[in-house]
Design an enzyme around this catalytic site. Structure first.
Site, PDB file in Angstrom:
ATOM      1  N   TYR A 109       0.924  -1.243  -0.053  1.00 22.86           N
ATOM      2  CA  TYR A 109       0.137   0.350   0.080  1.00 22.86           C
ATOM      3  C   TYR A 109       0.837   1.293  -0.069  1.00 22.86           C
ATOM      4  CZ  TYR A 109      -3.337   3.498   1.200  1.00 22.86           C
ATOM      5  OH  TYR A 109      -4.333   4.750   1.281  1.00 22.86           O
ATOM      6  N   TRP A 111       1.156   5.624  -1.449  1.00 21.31           N
ATOM      7  CA  TRP A 111       0.665   6.759  -2.410  1.00 21.31           C
ATOM      8  C   TRP A 111       1.950   6.820  -3.757  1.00 21.31           C
ATOM      9  CZ3 TRP A 111      -2.523  11.574  -2.966  1.00 21.31           C
ATOM     10  CH2 TRP A 111      -3.690  11.316  -2.518  1.00 21.31           C
TER      11      TRP A 111
HETATM   12  N1  MGD Z   1      -2.315   7.856  12.362  1.00 15.51           N
HETATM   13  C1  MGD Z   1      -2.841   7.811  11.372  1.00 15.51           C
HETATM   14  N2  MGD Z   1      -2.175   7.324  10.357  1.00 15.51           N
HETATM   15  C2  MGD Z   1      -2.556   7.386   9.178  1.00 15.51           C
HETATM   16  C3  MGD Z   1      -3.401   8.199   8.659  1.00 15.51           C
HETATM   17  C4  MGD Z   1      -4.038   8.845   9.803  1.00 15.51           C
HETATM   18  O1  MGD Z   1      -4.984   9.829   9.343  1.00 15.51           O
HETATM   19  N3  MGD Z   1      -3.746   9.061  10.983  1.00 15.51           N
HETATM   20  N4  MGD Z   1      -3.763   8.403   7.105  1.00 15.51           N
HETATM   21  C5  MGD Z   1      -3.646   7.040   6.550  1.00 15.51           C
HETATM   22  C6  MGD Z   1      -3.826   7.459   5.257  1.00 15.51           C
HETATM   23  S1  MGD Z   1      -5.340   8.062   4.608  1.00 15.51           S
HETATM   24  C7  MGD Z   1      -2.975   7.119   4.255  1.00 15.51           C
HETATM   25  S2  MGD Z   1      -3.240   7.374   2.583  1.00 15.51           S
HETATM   26  C8  MGD Z   1      -1.715   6.458   4.557  1.00 15.51           C
HETATM   27  C9  MGD Z   1      -0.540   7.075   3.564  1.00 15.51           C
HETATM   28  O2  MGD Z   1       0.570   6.130   3.796  1.00 15.51           O
HETATM   29  P1  MGD Z   1       1.894   6.036   2.446  1.00 15.51           P
HETATM   30  O3  MGD Z   1       1.107   6.067   1.208  1.00 15.51           O
HETATM   31  O4  MGD Z   1       2.401   4.667   2.677  1.00 15.51           O
HETATM   32  O5  MGD Z   1       2.670   7.217   2.864  1.00 15.51           O
HETATM   33  P2  MGD Z   1       3.934   7.826   1.838  1.00 15.51           P
HETATM   34  O6  MGD Z   1       4.513   8.786   3.019  1.00 15.51           O
HETATM   35  O7  MGD Z   1       3.093   8.856   0.838  1.00 15.51           O
HETATM   36  O8  MGD Z   1       4.592   6.815   1.459  1.00 15.51           O
HETATM   37  C10 MGD Z   1       4.788   6.532   0.151  1.00 15.51           C
HETATM   38  C11 MGD Z   1       6.276   6.083   0.024  1.00 15.51           C
HETATM   39  O9  MGD Z   1       6.550   5.818  -1.410  1.00 15.51           O
HETATM   40  C12 MGD Z   1       7.715   6.163  -1.887  1.00 15.51           C
HETATM   41  N5  MGD Z   1       7.677   6.321  -3.230  1.00 15.51           N
HETATM   42  C13 MGD Z   1       7.285   7.663  -3.924  1.00 15.51           C
HETATM   43  N6  MGD Z   1       7.403   7.539  -5.296  1.00 15.51           N
HETATM   44  C14 MGD Z   1       7.911   6.276  -5.278  1.00 15.51           C
HETATM   45  C15 MGD Z   1       8.522   5.614  -6.825  1.00 15.51           C
HETATM   46  O10 MGD Z   1       8.317   6.079  -7.594  1.00 15.51           O
HETATM   47  N7  MGD Z   1       8.879   4.193  -6.328  1.00 15.51           N
HETATM   48  C16 MGD Z   1       9.163   3.826  -5.313  1.00 15.51           C
HETATM   49  N8  MGD Z   1       9.857   2.700  -5.254  1.00 15.51           N
HETATM   50  N9  MGD Z   1       8.662   4.542  -4.101  1.00 15.51           N
HETATM   51  C17 MGD Z   1       8.293   5.447  -4.220  1.00 15.51           C
HETATM   52  C18 MGD Z   1       7.980   7.547  -0.836  1.00 15.51           C
HETATM   53  O11 MGD Z   1       9.335   7.648  -0.814  1.00 15.51           O
HETATM   54  C19 MGD Z   1       7.293   7.005   0.478  1.00 15.51           C
HETATM   55  O12 MGD Z   1       8.322   6.560   1.254  1.00 15.51           O
HETATM   56  O13 MGD Z   1      -1.531   7.027   5.978  1.00 15.51           O
HETATM   57  C20 MGD Z   1      -2.235   6.367   6.794  1.00 15.51           C
HETATM   58  N10 MGD Z   1      -1.797   6.365   8.113  1.00 15.51           N
HETATM   59  N1  MGD Z   2      -1.095  18.367   2.800  1.00 15.99           N
HETATM   60  C1  MGD Z   2      -1.861  16.931   2.778  1.00 15.99           C
HETATM   61  N2  MGD Z   2      -3.051  16.853   2.452  1.00 15.99           N
HETATM   62  C2  MGD Z   2      -3.445  15.604   2.255  1.00 15.99           C
HETATM   63  C3  MGD Z   2      -2.867  14.445   2.555  1.00 15.99           C
HETATM   64  C4  MGD Z   2      -1.442  14.623   3.397  1.00 15.99           C
HETATM   65  O1  MGD Z   2      -0.806  13.679   3.877  1.00 15.99           O
HETATM   66  N3  MGD Z   2      -1.067  15.860   3.409  1.00 15.99           N
HETATM   67  N4  MGD Z   2      -3.231  13.116   2.580  1.00 15.99           N
HETATM   68  C5  MGD Z   2      -4.393  12.806   1.652  1.00 15.99           C
HETATM   69  C6  MGD Z   2      -5.018  11.554   1.989  1.00 15.99           C
HETATM   70  S1  MGD Z   2      -4.085  10.360   1.335  1.00 15.99           S
HETATM   71  C7  MGD Z   2      -6.242  11.597   2.373  1.00 15.99           C
HETATM   72  S2  MGD Z   2      -7.224  10.061   2.734  1.00 15.99           S
HETATM   73  C8  MGD Z   2      -7.129  12.831   2.780  1.00 15.99           C
HETATM   74  C9  MGD Z   2      -7.427  12.503   4.481  1.00 15.99           C
HETATM   75  O2  MGD Z   2      -8.622  13.543   4.516  1.00 15.99           O
HETATM   76  P1  MGD Z   2      -9.363  13.480   5.839  1.00 15.99           P
HETATM   77  O3  MGD Z   2      -9.604  12.290   6.368  1.00 15.99           O
HETATM   78  O4  MGD Z   2     -10.336  14.336   5.858  1.00 15.99           O
HETATM   79  O5  MGD Z   2      -8.042  14.234   6.705  1.00 15.99           O
HETATM   80  P2  MGD Z   2      -7.748  14.638   8.213  1.00 15.99           P
HETATM   81  O6  MGD Z   2      -6.776  15.736   8.173  1.00 15.99           O
HETATM   82  O7  MGD Z   2      -7.423  13.174   9.032  1.00 15.99           O
HETATM   83  O8  MGD Z   2      -8.788  14.993   8.881  1.00 15.99           O
HETATM   84  C10 MGD Z   2      -9.862  16.079   8.678  1.00 15.99           C
HETATM   85  C11 MGD Z   2     -10.208  16.989   9.711  1.00 15.99           C
HETATM   86  O9  MGD Z   2     -11.240  15.954  10.654  1.00 15.99           O
HETATM   87  C12 MGD Z   2     -10.844  16.455  11.711  1.00 15.99           C
HETATM   88  N5  MGD Z   2     -11.429  15.237  12.813  1.00 15.99           N
HETATM   89  C13 MGD Z   2     -10.838  14.206  12.988  1.00 15.99           C
HETATM   90  N6  MGD Z   2     -11.715  13.309  14.010  1.00 15.99           N
HETATM   91  C14 MGD Z   2     -12.842  13.742  13.885  1.00 15.99           C
HETATM   92  C15 MGD Z   2     -14.079  13.508  14.697  1.00 15.99           C
HETATM   93  O10 MGD Z   2     -14.215  12.362  15.321  1.00 15.99           O
HETATM   94  N7  MGD Z   2     -15.075  14.625  14.367  1.00 15.99           N
HETATM   95  C16 MGD Z   2     -15.050  15.600  13.802  1.00 15.99           C
HETATM   96  N8  MGD Z   2     -16.026  16.393  13.512  1.00 15.99           N
HETATM   97  N9  MGD Z   2     -13.725  15.997  13.168  1.00 15.99           N
HETATM   98  C17 MGD Z   2     -12.639  15.039  13.114  1.00 15.99           C
HETATM   99  C18 MGD Z   2      -9.436  16.386  12.003  1.00 15.99           C
HETATM  100  O11 MGD Z   2      -9.087  17.220  13.101  1.00 15.99           O
HETATM  101  C19 MGD Z   2      -9.301  17.391  10.821  1.00 15.99           C
HETATM  102  O12 MGD Z   2      -9.214  18.536  10.778  1.00 15.99           O
HETATM  103  O13 MGD Z   2      -6.096  13.985   2.932  1.00 15.99           O
HETATM  104  C20 MGD Z   2      -5.444  14.097   1.531  1.00 15.99           C
HETATM  105  N10 MGD Z   2      -4.685  15.280   1.759  1.00 15.99           N
HETATM  106 MO    MO Z   3      -5.182   8.284   2.412  1.00 14.12          MO
END
Ligand code: MGD
Ligand code: MGD
Ligand code: MO
Length: 762
Positions: A109, A111
């Site tokens: 998994y 991005w």
């Molecule tokens: N506590 C907590 N944890 C969360 C979340 C949260 O809300 N709270 N959010 C979750 C969510 S929504 C998501 S999507 C995940 C994101 O989790 P990830 O998608 O695993 O996070 P990234 O840091 O984007 O990791 C991408 C990795 O791919 C590598 N990479 C980029 N391009 C390439 C490429 O071309 N080739 C290769 N081989 N590698 C590459 C980058 O260097 C990086 O290390 O985290 C989740 N974790």
């Molecule tokens: N800059 C930046 N943008 C991103 C990403 C990133 O890593 N960096 N990641 C991308 C990815 S993979 C994803 S999936 C999306 C995720 O998008 P979201 O899941 O919407 O992102 P979060 O920032 O985790 O949360 C959004 C808001 O919800 C609030 N919140 C958390 N828990 C609760 C709750 O129980 N109740 C209420 N009412 N509010 C709550 C948080 O404080 C935050 O302000 O973002 C994307 N956009």
């Molecule tokens: Mo995500």
């Protein structure tokens, strides 16, 4: 000729300065660009690149399974490409022959990069498919619960996300915007695949100028950049608040019966729960106040206001990244259905305005270039966030979507384009579980914690070092991404890495189909061009595309009203649910008999929450970071500028800080039974008392005791499924203690390279 590159944070124009340095700037068409990744080629980031293939010392000396407990704590030996590829291929071959392909976890998994060809996840999946298959993952960390519940209730997430009511329609028709979790600008900087124009700020500004009233429920008040009424509510209790509102609508005759009868099924069953006819507990505003802390009068007032005007309800994705995350999703749809405005311009619901840029975009829905991933001969899978559980329990049963499956017995992990030491919950548990397989192979660009926890690390190029095509659904552009720099060290494209492995495994013809990168780009572009032409849009040929550099499709944008066709003719435009209607009660889900996800939306107590918190415990939110994408670019200048003394900031209400003798800038420890980390204190009165926020993204940096020094919240988060229905990530359900300040805070070493040694006797 202008050269472009693209990333999940935007299309960039590339120029070379007098000293030969590549300078990236945002594209002029973007009204609201961000500085993320503009410094991607700076020395700070380049210095932590993986430059040469490397093998963990014990593994190199003793083979698969050697001292897995030393993963992440042992030096590497740099080896030649041929040797690394021979070792990796031989090990894949050994595992598939000895244990079968169901012993290979290729879920991988993450991005990875924005280009459609060098998308590492697609490449690793295609490669493993041609090598006999792999155990895959289902769903995402983003939408673990929603992807399972929403298709049963209303429509698949993929479709919902790309058919949201557009910003222009909201500006013209919405009167009241009610948010649960805001509309965070910081998150809209991102879209999977990239964007040419950012929509949120201009969209929200236009709505504010049109005089649209905004209300924001939640523990956090700074996630909506507009003049809004902030109603503080405890984390994970939004379902209770929405139930309280539903009770008002039901009992005051404000629910739209005609809509519920014509477009929905099962309202009466839900109403029996709502009124307490079913179990004697009426879900009144007073009941909801006891759970959420929102005054009952506020719930009543806002529910009536919503019923009296054109209302859009928006819910953040984060609400379903929590214990029983299915319930807010279902309740969002139920409450909107009761208001009867689904399918009307500016009314109904939004699920994730702000989560990524494309939600609410009016750009045309067009197909895009994709790399075919082939056929996977292995049927085993896991819901994505069950990785530790899978590694710990080979053969054990697990529940998913109404059925029971068994965890596979994993001997080899292959990861490319993701960072489990960023994304997974309860990292100390993952660290133990990660000892299970005999071998871990990782393709990485940077020395991330995941790379450090591998046995074989293969250096991958970054986007700027290769040619690609940029595209994203509903972003209105295609971009020829140009190579701007030579690969660093000995880094190779993932495609080249997998081609070399496929040659050794005898499946190169199937993997490459005889094409080099240029051949693939041309094929992907031309195939896509044909499908786009069918929709009446004429694109230049591949050479013309390269020449032009960027194709702007903005003139094809059209206003969108979510579910308007369904509303105007529900017979001709049935929903893909069993009844073809909105399922307020689902016979299917009810038939599963799951105590943690019954047949209609309900309030269920989270595993951890303020309602059951011990003395001094606080609810920790770990949201998405504003200055980077997940863990990517954490070492960039822009990301480091957001840290204090090299540490991530934890936001805390001043009241909670005073009670603990903590001041702004102090280094504190966050801890619970699962782990501990350090963070710098930022006082913020837009965080409600009892709640702290530590955004994700800080690279894992454990000391000898396992305490993370950098501020990675995932050493603290809870690693359980949202429910036995969808088994999504429940990261937002987490209680912590905060103590401090530390007198002599340790330095952080997250960006240190691993130790390299020579091979013993070699
Ligand atoms: N506590 C907590 N944890 C969360 C979340 C949260 O809300 N709270 N959010 C979750 C969510 S929504 C998501 S999507 C995940 C994101 O989790 P990830 O998608 O695993 O996070 P990234 O840091 O984007 O990791 C991408 C990795 O791919 C590598 N990479 C980029 N391009 C390439 C490429 O071309 N080739 C290769 N081989 N590698 C590459 C980058 O260097 C990086 O290390 O985290 C989740 N974790
Ligand atoms: N800059 C930046 N943008 C991103 C990403 C990133 O890593 N960096 N990641 C991308 C990815 S993979 C994803 S999936 C999306 C995720 O998008 P979201 O899941 O919407 O992102 P979060 O920032 O985790 O949360 C959004 C808001 O919800 C609030 N919140 C958390 N828990 C609760 C709750 O129980 N109740 C209420 N009412 N509010 C709550 C948080 O404080 C935050 O302000 O973002 C994307 N956009
Ligand atoms: Mo995500």
């Amino acid at each position: 000729m202008t050269r472009h590159t693209s990333s999940h944070w935007g299309v960039r124009v590339a120029e070379t300065d007098a000293e030969g340095r590549v300078i990236l700037t945002p594209h002029g068409a973007d009204q609201d660009p961000n500085p993320i990744g503009l410094d991607q080629l700076d020395e700070g980031l380049q210095s932590i690149r993986v430059r040469r293939p490397a093998v963990r010392k014990s593994w190199l000396e003793h083979g698969p399974g050697a001292r897995p407990d030393l993963r992440g704590h042992e030096p590497f030996v740099e080896v030649s490409w041929d040797r690394a590829l021979d070792l990796a291929a031989a090990e894949i071959d050994r595992v598939r022959k000895t244990h079968g392909n169901a012993a290979v976890f290729g879920g991988s998994y993450g991005w990875s990069s924005a280009g459609r060809f060098h998308h590492a996840q697609s490449q690793v999946h295609r490669f493993l498919n041609t090598a006999g298959g792999y155990v895959r993952h289902l769903n995402s960390y983003s939408l673990g619960a929603a992807r399972v519940i929403m298709p049963r209730v209303i429509a698949p997430m993929e479709w919902l996300m790309t058919h949201h009511t557009s910003w222009d329609v909201m500006r013209d028709h919405t009167k009241l915007l009610v948010c649960f979790g805001g509309v965070p600008w910081k998150n809209s900087q991102i879209a999977a695949g990239g964007m040419l124009r950012h929509h949120l700020r201009p969209g929200l500004k236009a709505m504010a100028e049109a005089g649209i009233r905004m209300i924001n429920f939640g523990p956090v008040g700074d996630n909506l950049e507009a003049d809004a009424e902030w109603v503080q509510s405890r984390p994970n209790t939004d379902t209770a608040v929405m139930l309280g509102m539903a009770h008002v609508l039901h009992s005051e005759g404000l629910a739209d019966r005609a809509f519920l009868d014509r477009y929905c099924t099962g309202y009466d069953k839900f109403a029996a729960y709502l009124t307490g006819a079913e179990d004697g507990i009426a879900r009144t505003p007073d009941w909801a106040e006891g759970i959420s802390g929102v005054p009952a009068d506020t719930i009543r007032r806002i529910a009536r206001e919503m019923a009296g005007t054109r209302t859009m309800i928006n819910m953040s994705w984060s609400l379903q990244r929590a214990s029983h995350g299915e319930q807010p999703c279902w309740m969002l749809v139920t409450l909107s259905a009761m208001l009867g405005q689904i399918g009307l311009p500016g009314g109904g619901f939004g699920f994730g305005y702000g989560a990524t840029n494309n939600l609410g975009s009016a750009e045309a829905w067009l197909p895009g270039p994709t790399l075919p991933q082939g056929h996977n001969a292995v049927s085993d899978f896991i819901p994505v966030a069950r990785i530790s559980e899978m590694l710990e329990n080979p053969g054990a049963p697990f529940a998913y979507d109404g059925k029971t499956y068994n965890y596979p017995d994993i001997q080899l992990i292959y990861w490319a384009g993701g960072n489990p030491w960023h994304h997974h919950q309860d990292l100390n548990r993952l660290e133990k579980a990660w000892e299970k397989p005999g071998t871990v192979i990782v393709n990485e660009q940077y020395w991330t914690a995941t790379a450090k926890h591998a046995d074989i690390v293969l250096p991958a190029t970054i986007t700027a070092e290769r040619e690609d095509i940029g595209y994203s659904r509903r972003e209105g552009h295609l971009v020829a991404m140009r190579k701007l720099a030579e690969p660093i060290g000995e880094a190779r494209d993932d495609y080249a890495i997998f081609t070399a492995l496929a040659e050794r495994l005898g499946c190169a013809d199937a993997y490459t189909e005889g094409l080099d990168t240029e051949g693939w780009l041309r094929r992907m572009y031309e195939e896509n061009r044909k499908s786009v032409i069918k929709r009446g849009i004429d694109l230049p040929d591949f050479e013309g595309f390269r020449e032009q550099g960027l194709i702007d499709l903005n003139s094809h944008a059209e206003p969108i009203v979510l579910l308007e066709p369904f509303r105007s003719d529900p017979e001709a435009n049935k929903l893909p649910t069993p009844s073809g209607l909105i399922e307020i009660f689902s016979e299917t889900i009810d038939s599963f008999g799951l105590p943690d996800c019954p047949g209609h939306a309900v309030w269920l107590e989270p595993r951890e929450w303020l309602g059951s918190a011990g003395e001094g415990m606080l609810h920790m939110l770990s949201d998405q970071p504003g200055r980077k994408l997940h863990s990517q670019l954490d070492a960039s200048r822009y990301s480091r500028d957001g840290k204090v003394n090299g540490r991530e900031q934890m936001h805390m209400n001043p009241e909670d800080a005073v009670a603990r003798g903590i001041a702004a800038g102090d280094t504190v420890e966050l801890s619970n039974d699962r782990g501990a980390c350090l963070a710098a204190v930022c006082l913020n009165d837009r965080i409600m008392p009892g709640v702290v926020r530590l955004s994700t993204g800080a690279w894992h940096d454990p000391d000898e005791t396992g305490r993370d020094r950098h501020g990675n919240p995932n050493v603290l988060t809870l690693d359980v499924g949202t429910s036995s229905l969808s088994q999504g990530s429940a990261a937002q359900t987490c209680l912590v203690r905060v103590s401090g300040p530390l007198n002599v805070p340790p330095c952080t070493t997250a960006f240190a390279l691993p130790d390299f040694v020579r091979e013993s006797g070699g």
